[in-house]
Design an enzyme around this catalytic site. Structure first.
Site, mmCIF file in Angstrom:
data_model
loop_
_atom_site.group_PDB
_atom_site.id
_atom_site.type_symbol
_atom_site.label_atom_id
_atom_site.label_comp_id
_atom_site.label_asym_id
_atom_site.label_seq_id
_atom_site.Cartn_x
_atom_site.Cartn_y
_atom_site.Cartn_z
ATOM 1 C CG HIS A 1 -7.858 -1.843 8.997
ATOM 2 N ND1 HIS A 1 -7.007 -1.043 8.269
ATOM 3 C CD2 HIS A 1 -7.850 -1.329 10.246
ATOM 4 C CE1 HIS A 1 -6.526 -0.082 9.023
ATOM 5 N NE2 HIS A 1 -7.016 -0.239 10.243
ATOM 6 C CG HIS B 1 -1.960 1.039 1.219
ATOM 7 N ND1 HIS B 1 -3.198 0.866 1.806
ATOM 8 C CD2 HIS B 1 -1.988 2.299 0.701
ATOM 9 C CE1 HIS B 1 -3.918 1.973 1.655
ATOM 10 N NE2 HIS B 1 -3.195 2.850 0.992
ATOM 11 C CD GLU C 1 -4.552 -2.915 0.639
ATOM 12 O OE1 GLU C 1 -5.209 -3.929 0.946
ATOM 13 O OE2 GLU C 1 -4.056 -2.137 1.481
#
Length: 237
Positions: free
Chosen positions: A190, A43, A70
Protein backbone atom coordinates in the site's frame (compact mmCIF):
# COMPACT_ATOMS: atom_id res chain seq x y z
CA UNK A 1 15.47 -11.32 -2.58
CA UNK A 2 12.02 -9.94 -1.80
CA UNK A 3 9.46 -10.96 -4.43
CA UNK A 4 7.57 -8.32 -6.40
CA UNK A 5 3.90 -9.02 -6.99
CA UNK A 6 2.20 -6.55 -9.33
CA UNK A 7 -1.35 -5.55 -8.44
CA UNK A 8 -3.19 -5.13 -11.75
CA UNK A 9 -6.41 -3.58 -10.44
CA UNK A 10 -5.65 -0.24 -12.09
CA UNK A 11 -5.48 -1.89 -15.51
CA UNK A 12 -9.00 -3.19 -14.94
CA UNK A 13 -10.13 0.28 -13.85
CA UNK A 14 -8.87 1.74 -17.12
CA UNK A 15 -10.49 -1.05 -19.14
CA UNK A 16 -13.82 -0.64 -17.39
CA UNK A 17 -13.89 3.11 -18.01
CA UNK A 18 -14.51 2.49 -21.73
CA UNK A 19 -15.92 -1.02 -21.84
CA UNK A 20 -14.46 -3.68 -24.09
CA UNK A 21 -11.14 -5.31 -23.29
CA UNK A 22 -8.57 -2.56 -23.77
CA UNK A 23 -6.21 -2.66 -22.01
CA UNK A 24 -6.38 -6.40 -21.52
CA UNK A 25 -6.02 -7.54 -17.92
CA UNK A 26 -4.94 -10.98 -19.12
CA UNK A 27 -2.26 -9.65 -21.47
CA UNK A 28 -0.96 -7.25 -18.83
CA UNK A 29 -0.61 -10.13 -16.34
CA UNK A 30 1.34 -12.10 -18.95
CA UNK A 31 3.56 -9.12 -19.68
CA UNK A 32 4.50 -8.25 -16.10
CA UNK A 33 5.54 -11.86 -15.53
CA UNK A 34 7.55 -11.83 -18.75
CA UNK A 35 9.23 -8.63 -17.57
CA UNK A 36 10.35 -10.32 -14.35
CA UNK A 37 7.61 -9.84 -11.75
CA UNK A 38 7.40 -12.85 -9.45
CA UNK A 39 3.69 -12.58 -8.82
CA UNK A 40 0.34 -11.10 -9.86
CA UNK A 41 -2.09 -9.66 -7.34
CA UNK A 42 -5.77 -8.88 -7.81
CA UNK A 43 -8.29 -7.48 -5.38
CA UNK A 44 -11.87 -8.06 -6.56
CA UNK A 45 -14.55 -6.13 -4.70
CA UNK A 46 -18.26 -6.95 -4.51
CA UNK A 47 -19.21 -4.11 -6.89
CA UNK A 48 -16.53 -5.25 -9.39
CA UNK A 49 -15.45 -1.63 -9.89
CA UNK A 50 -12.11 -2.80 -11.28
CA UNK A 51 -11.17 -6.49 -11.25
CA UNK A 52 -14.21 -8.63 -11.96
CA UNK A 53 -14.81 -12.07 -10.56
CA UNK A 54 -14.62 -13.41 -14.11
CA UNK A 55 -11.11 -11.93 -14.38
CA UNK A 56 -10.07 -13.90 -11.33
CA UNK A 57 -11.10 -17.14 -13.02
CA UNK A 58 -9.63 -16.18 -16.40
CA UNK A 59 -6.26 -15.36 -14.83
CA UNK A 60 -5.92 -18.75 -13.17
CA UNK A 61 -4.44 -20.40 -16.26
CA UNK A 62 -2.26 -17.38 -17.13
CA UNK A 63 -0.44 -16.72 -13.85
CA UNK A 64 2.49 -19.12 -13.69
CA UNK A 65 4.33 -17.22 -10.96
CA UNK A 66 2.53 -16.56 -7.66
CA UNK A 67 -1.16 -15.76 -7.86
CA UNK A 68 -2.33 -13.63 -4.92
CA UNK A 69 -6.03 -12.84 -4.49
CA UNK A 70 -6.88 -10.16 -1.92
CA UNK A 71 -10.27 -9.34 -0.48
CA UNK A 72 -12.80 -9.33 2.30
CA UNK A 73 -13.77 -12.96 3.01
CA UNK A 74 -17.49 -12.65 2.34
CA UNK A 75 -19.15 -15.91 1.19
CA UNK A 76 -18.86 -15.11 -2.55
CA UNK A 77 -15.16 -14.33 -2.16
CA UNK A 78 -14.48 -17.47 -0.15
CA UNK A 79 -16.23 -19.65 -2.72
CA UNK A 80 -14.24 -18.07 -5.56
CA UNK A 81 -10.89 -18.56 -3.82
CA UNK A 82 -11.68 -22.19 -3.01
CA UNK A 83 -12.53 -22.84 -6.66
CA UNK A 84 -9.47 -21.07 -8.11
CA UNK A 85 -6.97 -22.18 -5.45
CA UNK A 86 -4.42 -19.38 -5.93
CA UNK A 87 -0.96 -19.49 -4.42
CA UNK A 88 -2.02 -17.08 -1.69
CA UNK A 89 -5.14 -15.42 -0.36
CA UNK A 90 -4.72 -12.13 1.48
CA UNK A 91 -7.59 -11.25 3.81
CA UNK A 92 -8.45 -7.54 3.85
CA UNK A 93 -11.27 -6.03 5.96
CA UNK A 94 -12.62 -3.71 3.25
CA UNK A 95 -15.88 -1.93 3.86
CA UNK A 96 -18.18 -1.80 0.84
CA UNK A 97 -17.81 1.95 0.37
CA UNK A 98 -14.00 2.07 0.72
CA UNK A 99 -12.23 3.49 -2.35
CA UNK A 100 -9.13 1.51 -1.43
CA UNK A 101 -7.94 -0.51 1.56
CA UNK A 102 -7.71 1.81 4.56
CA UNK A 103 -7.14 -0.35 7.63
CA UNK A 104 -5.83 -3.69 8.75
CA UNK A 105 -7.73 -6.37 10.64
CA UNK A 106 -8.44 -6.21 14.32
CA UNK A 107 -7.08 -9.71 14.71
CA UNK A 108 -8.11 -9.85 18.37
CA UNK A 109 -11.73 -8.82 17.93
CA UNK A 110 -12.19 -10.99 14.82
CA UNK A 111 -10.02 -13.87 16.02
CA UNK A 112 -12.66 -16.63 15.89
CA UNK A 113 -13.94 -15.57 12.46
CA UNK A 114 -10.43 -15.46 11.02
CA UNK A 115 -9.54 -18.84 12.52
CA UNK A 116 -12.52 -20.46 10.77
CA UNK A 117 -11.85 -18.82 7.40
CA UNK A 118 -8.12 -19.48 7.45
CA UNK A 119 -8.60 -23.10 8.44
CA UNK A 120 -10.77 -23.67 5.38
CA UNK A 121 -8.23 -22.08 3.03
CA UNK A 122 -5.32 -23.99 4.54
CA UNK A 123 -7.25 -27.25 4.29
CA UNK A 124 -7.26 -26.54 0.55
CA UNK A 125 -3.49 -25.88 0.45
CA UNK A 126 -3.86 -22.12 -0.05
CA UNK A 127 -1.31 -19.95 1.73
CA UNK A 128 -2.99 -17.33 3.89
CA UNK A 129 -1.96 -13.79 4.73
CA UNK A 130 -3.70 -11.18 6.91
CA UNK A 131 -3.58 -7.45 6.18
CA UNK A 132 -2.58 -5.75 9.45
CA UNK A 133 -1.60 -2.37 10.83
CA UNK A 134 1.92 -2.08 12.31
CA UNK A 135 0.81 -2.89 15.85
CA UNK A 136 2.48 -5.56 17.98
CA UNK A 137 -0.81 -6.72 19.51
CA UNK A 138 -2.26 -7.28 16.03
CA UNK A 139 0.79 -9.32 15.04
CA UNK A 140 0.28 -11.50 18.10
CA UNK A 141 -3.40 -11.85 17.19
CA UNK A 142 -2.53 -12.79 13.63
CA UNK A 143 -0.35 -15.63 14.87
CA UNK A 144 -3.25 -17.02 16.89
CA UNK A 145 -5.48 -17.20 13.80
CA UNK A 146 -3.20 -19.75 12.16
CA UNK A 147 -2.25 -17.47 9.27
CA UNK A 148 0.94 -18.23 7.35
CA UNK A 149 1.85 -14.60 6.79
CA UNK A 150 0.96 -11.03 7.56
CA UNK A 151 0.85 -8.16 5.07
CA UNK A 152 1.95 -4.94 6.73
CA UNK A 153 -0.27 -2.00 5.74
CA UNK A 154 2.31 0.57 4.68
CA UNK A 155 0.29 3.71 3.92
CA UNK A 156 1.36 5.45 7.15
CA UNK A 157 5.01 4.73 6.44
CA UNK A 158 4.78 5.93 2.84
CA UNK A 159 3.06 9.18 3.81
CA UNK A 160 5.52 10.03 6.56
CA UNK A 161 8.53 9.01 4.51
CA UNK A 162 7.37 11.39 1.81
CA UNK A 163 7.43 14.16 4.41
CA UNK A 164 11.02 13.28 5.32
CA UNK A 165 10.21 11.35 8.50
CA UNK A 166 12.33 8.21 8.27
CA UNK A 167 11.44 7.27 11.85
CA UNK A 168 8.08 6.15 10.45
CA UNK A 169 9.79 2.84 9.69
CA UNK A 170 10.28 2.01 13.39
CA UNK A 171 6.90 0.39 14.17
CA UNK A 172 7.26 -1.72 11.03
CA UNK A 173 10.70 -2.86 12.11
CA UNK A 174 9.36 -3.82 15.53
CA UNK A 175 6.45 -5.74 14.01
CA UNK A 176 8.76 -7.52 11.58
CA UNK A 177 11.02 -8.51 14.44
CA UNK A 178 8.11 -10.01 16.34
CA UNK A 179 6.74 -11.75 13.24
CA UNK A 180 10.13 -13.33 12.60
CA UNK A 181 10.28 -14.63 16.17
CA UNK A 182 6.76 -16.04 15.77
CA UNK A 183 7.66 -17.57 12.40
CA UNK A 184 5.07 -15.52 10.55
CA UNK A 185 6.01 -14.69 6.97
CA UNK A 186 6.10 -10.98 6.16
CA UNK A 187 4.52 -9.30 3.14
CA UNK A 188 3.87 -5.58 2.72
CA UNK A 189 1.84 -3.28 0.55
CA UNK A 190 0.00 0.00 0.00
CA UNK A 191 1.60 3.18 -1.34
CA UNK A 192 5.04 1.61 -1.67
CA UNK A 193 6.82 3.18 -4.64
CA UNK A 194 10.17 3.59 -6.36
CA UNK A 195 10.87 6.46 -3.98
CA UNK A 196 10.49 4.48 -0.75
CA UNK A 197 10.80 0.77 -1.54
CA UNK A 198 14.57 0.47 -1.15
CA UNK A 199 14.56 2.12 2.30
CA UNK A 200 11.63 -0.04 3.41
CA UNK A 201 13.24 -3.25 2.16
CA UNK A 202 16.60 -2.47 3.80
CA UNK A 203 14.96 -2.01 7.20
CA UNK A 204 12.47 -4.89 7.28
CA UNK A 205 14.20 -8.16 8.09
CA UNK A 206 12.61 -11.18 6.47
CA UNK A 207 10.47 -9.28 3.95
CA UNK A 208 9.21 -11.98 1.59
CA UNK A 209 6.93 -10.11 -0.79
CA UNK A 210 5.66 -6.66 -1.68
CA UNK A 211 2.44 -6.09 -3.58
CA UNK A 212 2.51 -2.85 -5.59
CA UNK A 213 -0.12 -1.55 -7.96
CA UNK A 214 -1.11 2.12 -8.00
CA UNK A 215 2.39 3.56 -7.80
CA UNK A 216 3.89 1.03 -10.22
CA UNK A 217 1.21 1.67 -12.85
CA UNK A 218 1.50 5.44 -12.40
CA UNK A 219 5.29 5.34 -12.69
CA UNK A 220 4.96 3.19 -15.80
CA UNK A 221 3.03 5.92 -17.60
CA UNK A 222 6.27 7.90 -17.71
CA UNK A 223 8.96 5.23 -17.61
CA UNK A 224 7.39 2.16 -19.22
CA UNK A 225 6.20 -1.02 -17.52
CA UNK A 226 9.19 -3.20 -18.35
CA UNK A 227 11.62 -0.55 -17.19
CA UNK A 228 9.74 0.14 -13.95
CA UNK A 229 9.58 -3.55 -13.03
CA UNK A 230 13.34 -3.82 -13.60
CA UNK A 231 13.84 -0.79 -11.34
CA UNK A 232 11.78 -2.35 -8.55
CA UNK A 233 13.62 -5.64 -8.84
CA UNK A 234 16.94 -3.83 -8.58
CA UNK A 235 15.84 -1.97 -5.46
CA UNK A 236 14.57 -5.18 -3.88
CA UNK A 237 17.86 -7.07 -4.25
Amino acid sequence: MTKLSVNINKIATLRNSRGGDLPSVIQFAKDVQRFGAEGVTIHPRPDERHIRYKDAYDLKSEVYTEYNIEGNPIPKFIDMVLEIKPTQVTLVPDSVEAITSNAGWDTIRHRDFLIDVIKEFKNNDIRTSIFVDPDLHQIEGAKETGADRIELYTEAFAHQYGLGNKDAIKPYMECAGLANIMQLGINAGHDLSLDNIKFFKENITGLLEVSIGHALISESLYLGVENVIAMYLDKLK
